[in-house]
Enzyme design. Sequence first.
Site, PDB file in Angstrom:
ATOM      1  N   ARG A  99     -27.856  -3.758 -11.656  1.00 25.83           N
ATOM      2  CA  ARG A  99     -29.020  -4.454 -10.576  1.00 25.83           C
ATOM      3  C   ARG A  99     -30.067  -4.952 -11.728  1.00 25.83           C
ATOM      4  O   ARG A  99     -30.773  -5.981 -11.498  1.00 25.83           O
ATOM      5  CB  ARG A  99     -29.374  -3.490  -9.604  1.00 25.83           C
ATOM      6  CG  ARG A  99     -30.476  -4.238  -8.726  1.00 25.83           C
ATOM      7  CD  ARG A  99     -30.948  -3.423  -7.675  1.00 25.83           C
ATOM      8  NE  ARG A  99     -31.466  -2.115  -7.993  1.00 25.83           N
ATOM      9  CZ  ARG A  99     -31.604  -1.245  -7.128  1.00 25.83           C
ATOM     10  NH1 ARG A  99     -31.310  -1.380  -5.909  1.00 25.83           N
ATOM     11  NH2 ARG A  99     -32.458  -0.160  -7.430  1.00 25.83           N
ATOM     12  N   LYS A 193     -35.928  -6.632  -8.475  1.00 25.59           N
ATOM     13  CA  LYS A 193     -36.734  -5.360  -8.722  1.00 25.59           C
ATOM     14  C   LYS A 193     -37.805  -5.787  -9.778  1.00 25.59           C
ATOM     15  O   LYS A 193     -37.546  -5.130 -10.736  1.00 25.59           O
ATOM     16  CB  LYS A 193     -35.844  -4.354  -8.835  1.00 25.59           C
ATOM     17  CG  LYS A 193     -36.434  -3.191  -8.460  1.00 25.59           C
ATOM     18  CD  LYS A 193     -35.740  -1.873  -8.384  1.00 25.59           C
ATOM     19  CE  LYS A 193     -36.073  -0.453  -8.201  1.00 25.59           C
ATOM     20  NZ  LYS A 193     -37.106  -0.054  -7.290  1.00 25.59           N
ATOM     21  N   GLU A 226     -36.823  -4.190   5.410  1.00 25.48           N
ATOM     22  CA  GLU A 226     -36.601  -3.117   4.638  1.00 25.48           C
ATOM     23  C   GLU A 226     -38.032  -2.285   4.541  1.00 25.48           C
ATOM     24  O   GLU A 226     -38.812  -2.789   5.148  1.00 25.48           O
ATOM     25  CB  GLU A 226     -36.358  -3.349   3.093  1.00 25.48           C
ATOM     26  CG  GLU A 226     -37.187  -4.057   2.430  1.00 25.48           C
ATOM     27  CD  GLU A 226     -36.662  -4.289   1.122  1.00 25.48           C
ATOM     28  OE1 GLU A 226     -35.804  -3.815   0.214  1.00 25.48           O
ATOM     29  OE2 GLU A 226     -37.225  -5.326   0.258  1.00 25.48           O
TER      30      GLU A 226
HETATM   31  C1  LIG Z   1     -37.900  -2.706  -2.136  1.00 28.37           C
HETATM   32  C2  LIG Z   1     -36.910  -1.584  -2.228  1.00 28.37           C
HETATM   33  N1  LIG Z   1     -35.735  -1.595  -1.365  1.00 28.37           N
HETATM   34  C3  LIG Z   1     -34.935  -0.504  -1.294  1.00 28.37           C
HETATM   35  C4  LIG Z   1     -34.925   0.033  -2.256  1.00 28.37           C
HETATM   36  C5  LIG Z   1     -33.736   1.102  -2.437  1.00 28.37           C
HETATM   37  O1  LIG Z   1     -32.907   0.967  -3.591  1.00 28.37           O
HETATM   38  P1  LIG Z   1     -32.165   2.252  -4.096  1.00 28.37           P
HETATM   39  O2  LIG Z   1     -31.166   2.741  -3.107  1.00 28.37           O
HETATM   40  O3  LIG Z   1     -31.472   1.390  -5.267  1.00 28.37           O
HETATM   41  O4  LIG Z   1     -33.035   3.350  -4.677  1.00 28.37           O
HETATM   42  C6  LIG Z   1     -35.869   0.277  -3.059  1.00 28.37           C
HETATM   43  C7  LIG Z   1     -35.801   1.430  -4.313  1.00 28.37           C
HETATM   44  O5  LIG Z   1     -35.352   1.036  -5.536  1.00 28.37           O
HETATM   45  C8  LIG Z   1     -36.704  -0.643  -3.142  1.00 28.37           C
HETATM   46  O6  LIG Z   1     -37.988  -0.674  -4.225  1.00 28.37           O
END
Ligand SMILES: Cc1ncc(COP(=O)(O)O)c(C=O)c1O
Length: 343
Positions: A99, A193, A226
């Site tokens: 990712r 990200k 989210e």
């Molecule tokens: C905006 C956002 N959504 C969702 C997630 C959840 O991702 P993960 O399961 O990889 O921690 C994160 C964290 O990284 C995030 O910053």
Amino acid sequence: MATHDPSSDVNSEVNDGDDFKVHVFSSSSELLEKLHENWKEKEQPYPAMYSSVHGGIILDPAMMVIPIDDHMVHRGHGVFDTAILLDGHLYELDVHLDRFLRSASKAKISSPFPRSTLRTILIQLATASQCRKGTLRFWLSAGPGNFLLSPAGCPKSAFYAVVIKEDFLQCKKGVKVITCTIPMKPPLFAAMKNVNYLPNVLSIMEAEEKGAFASIWVDDDGYIAEGPNVNVAFITHDKELIMPIFDRILSGCTALRLLELAPKLVEQGILKSVGTGNLTVEEAKGAAEMMYVGSTLPVLPIIMWDDKPIGDGKVGEVTMALSDLVWDDMVAGPETQRLSVPY
Ligand SMILES: Cc1ncc(COP(=O)(O)O)c(C=O)c1O
């Protein structure tokens, strides 16, 4: 009575307005002494950092710095990711690394190293940290150069990583959430990200100000998106697990793993189906159970939303069954998910 010489203490030179006197560090050793003093008697939460600019692993917290002319610092031109370190294992390192590189490609940042080298650096960093429980955070930046908008003057991209000692446990208590009033990032930026988390910061601040744990973003079409640093999932009254589609939000590594593991609950008759879909606020608020899903949680039950209970307002049984599935995977899952750190 002990006397105090203000000239020996940089912080004591703080006065108001015109009287404010800025200290000028006369030598690097004086500055270093000051930096070390800042850390003295504090518990060191960052056992190790890697910087491609320094060209190695740093164990001295006072030296864990990045250049001010780095394009990530002054223009937000950087991407990051976080993997969990639990019981001396890195959980889903490869998924996070994939990712990370997808984010870098969308942000037009080329890595200073091939993927295999980034991976080796991260494992050696975790090893050097001696840390068995915490997070491993890493960044790719357009790198240091000048202070202009274009990265053309940044000759080499930079890779930074740090190990943070953190204690996390499986979440068993339910939390309250609110609907976020801070505008959501458009899909291009929400799905990568990158380090521009100001909307996310304001979102969590808004929630905290209103006595909630965090918030829920609703997109322009009225569908659930989210949380500020977590995904969100729902259990309908028909025992369907539904997560919002990942095209306009971050595809969470934990959420994707949950979708892989959850069919076990279908086999056991606890769930009827598992999938992604668009959910309106009305549908979502009418769910039987609701939860946040993210790396350090890994599943956090949500029991109230905008001061109204979700389902019966208690921690849901299906939520906890899903939480157990992911937590077990984190502490005792297959080698494909858990990389044993060679301390
Ligand atoms: C905006 C956002 N959504 C969702 C997630 C959840 O991702 P993960 O399961 O990889 O921690 C994160 C964290 O990284 C995030 O910053």
